[in-house]
Design a protein around this motif. Sequence first.
Motif, PDB file in Angstrom:
ATOM      1  N   CYS A 174       0.810  -1.221   0.000  1.00 26.88           N
ATOM      2  CA  CYS A 174       0.000   0.000   0.000  1.00 26.88           C
ATOM      3  C   CYS A 174       0.838   1.264   0.000  1.00 26.88           C
ATOM      4  O   CYS A 174       1.998   1.274   0.406  1.00 26.88           O
ATOM      5  CB  CYS A 174      -0.968   0.006   1.179  1.00 26.88           C
ATOM      6  SG  CYS A 174      -0.207   0.110   2.805  1.00 26.88           S
ATOM      7  N   ASN A 175       0.224   2.315  -0.481  1.00 26.89           N
ATOM      8  CA  ASN A 175       0.774   3.672  -0.424  1.00 26.89           C
ATOM      9  C   ASN A 175      -0.312   4.521   0.211  1.00 26.89           C
ATOM     10  O   ASN A 175      -1.291   4.879  -0.427  1.00 26.89           O
ATOM     11  CB  ASN A 175       1.117   4.175  -1.831  1.00 26.89           C
ATOM     12  CG  ASN A 175       1.423   5.678  -1.836  1.00 26.89           C
ATOM     13  OD1 ASN A 175       1.789   6.251  -0.817  1.00 26.89           O
ATOM     14  ND2 ASN A 175       1.252   6.304  -2.983  1.00 26.89           N
ATOM     15  N   ASP A 186       8.995  -1.273   8.101  1.00 29.85           N
ATOM     16  CA  ASP A 186       7.736  -1.952   7.841  1.00 29.85           C
ATOM     17  C   ASP A 186       8.001  -3.438   7.738  1.00 29.85           C
ATOM     18  O   ASP A 186       8.901  -3.867   7.037  1.00 29.85           O
ATOM     19  CB  ASP A 186       7.176  -1.416   6.513  1.00 29.85           C
ATOM     20  CG  ASP A 186       5.763  -1.865   6.265  1.00 29.85           C
ATOM     21  OD1 ASP A 186       5.443  -3.004   6.647  1.00 29.85           O
ATOM     22  OD2 ASP A 186       4.999  -1.084   5.687  1.00 29.85           O
ATOM     23  N   SER A 189       7.604   1.772   0.883  1.00 26.90           N
ATOM     24  CA  SER A 189       6.365   2.540   0.876  1.00 26.90           C
ATOM     25  C   SER A 189       6.659   4.000   0.613  1.00 26.90           C
ATOM     26  O   SER A 189       7.754   4.487   0.911  1.00 26.90           O
ATOM     27  CB  SER A 189       5.632   2.394   2.219  1.00 26.90           C
ATOM     28  OG  SER A 189       5.357   1.047   2.497  1.00 26.90           O
ATOM     29  N   THR A 241       9.831   3.592   4.551  1.00 26.07           N
ATOM     30  CA  THR A 241       8.873   4.536   3.987  1.00 26.07           C
ATOM     31  C   THR A 241       9.607   5.821   3.601  1.00 26.07           C
ATOM     32  O   THR A 241      10.341   6.390   4.414  1.00 26.07           O
ATOM     33  CB  THR A 241       7.757   4.882   4.995  1.00 26.07           C
ATOM     34  OG1 THR A 241       6.971   3.719   5.229  1.00 26.07           O
ATOM     35  CG2 THR A 241       6.855   5.981   4.457  1.00 26.07           C
TER      36      THR A 241
END
Length: 414
Positions: A261-262, A327, A339, A395
């Motif tokens: 996911c973003n 993450d 991410s 991220t």
Amino acid sequence: MAKVIGPFSNFKGSIGDLTFYQKNGQTIVRKKGSGATSTTKSAKQLLVRSQWNNIINAWKSLIGDGQQPPFANRKTGQTNYNAFMSANMNQRAVFLTDEMGKSGASVLAPYKVSQGGLAPVLVKAVDGVNQTNIALGGLTITADTTLAELSAAIIANNRGSIINQSKDCYNAEDRILYIRMEQCVDPYTGIPYFVSTQHCFDLGFGLERKVWAVLGEEGFQSRNGYLAAKSGLSNAGEVWIHLRKDKDGMIVDASAQTIVCNNPLLSQFTSRKALDEAMESFGGITKNTGMMSAANIEFMLESFVEENAAEMGIGDSDGDGSGSVSDSGSGTADQVVISVAASPSNGGSVSGGGTVAKGSSVTLRAEASSGFVFSRWSDGNTQAQRQVTAQSSTTYTAEFTATGSGGGGGYDGD
């Protein structure tokens, strides 16, 4: 609480807001909610409570448009829901207050959504779009491609290794499930929530039907000879899952998959500040375990957060998303999750990243919205389009600055 005589003297059950039960040969009636409950909460209990709201609501969002994500190797008697909770508690911590949880809030995060003995569907970002390792050979998916053609290409080009063929290969009647998730925010309440859509097909069925007419275009494209998404992720997530059924059509095995996911909102709910607010909403720490002082309890919590921040995805205390957050969303030791996020969230769009092979090169892009310009990435890099080497799950946050003149920004590079 009162004792009952007469026609209800042997009754057990509920009527309205009253509950009847038997004790020592007598019927006792109690108003619901009037029983004695424990209000003491330890730091560890609050840490769990602060996480479970989002995990519960995320599960509800995932099953709202299709089958339950499967955990084929769950314990005897354990449901898919229980396995989902167990797999994600203290793994990717997202903190919601009690009030937000009761309001149905859900924040899209890289949760593990399936587990089993089949080989994972590997995903990597190519030019900002996620591409799987499901080989299609020479097939190019178009509006005229049929399910028969797609099934034949997948079965023929993914026969697996000689040693591990049963786990690596795609057989007739195996199922491919694609889930797409979109992060939303209620415009009136400001409550975040995400919605999901599921598309699946069994290899070898619905032969003459068109792929895009049945499954849609988003998760069923051909790129570089592999099954891929149509577009990059922005405030969204996706996952492909390989499922296997028995002769009765029941799911008996699955690939271990984590949502890629973003989601720029994620950093707001994975910080120490978010954890403190969530704990406070549940009443704060009231159980003084072992007669520890308040200072010692706080020190214990601080130590836990510091030691587990990387694994749980807990960010800085301000929750502004300006730092890199580790993450644990990778499926294997050879994979990492890259991410991307935007700060502020309306400053621009970002793309790139995904679950990729460790050591691979990943392209990240940032494009400013009208009224903003791209400033830099959270690690100091000032190129709007850049290459990063995926050494660990990280991220990268694109930082945008308001111009005040209505001007926008663009890509820096090809």
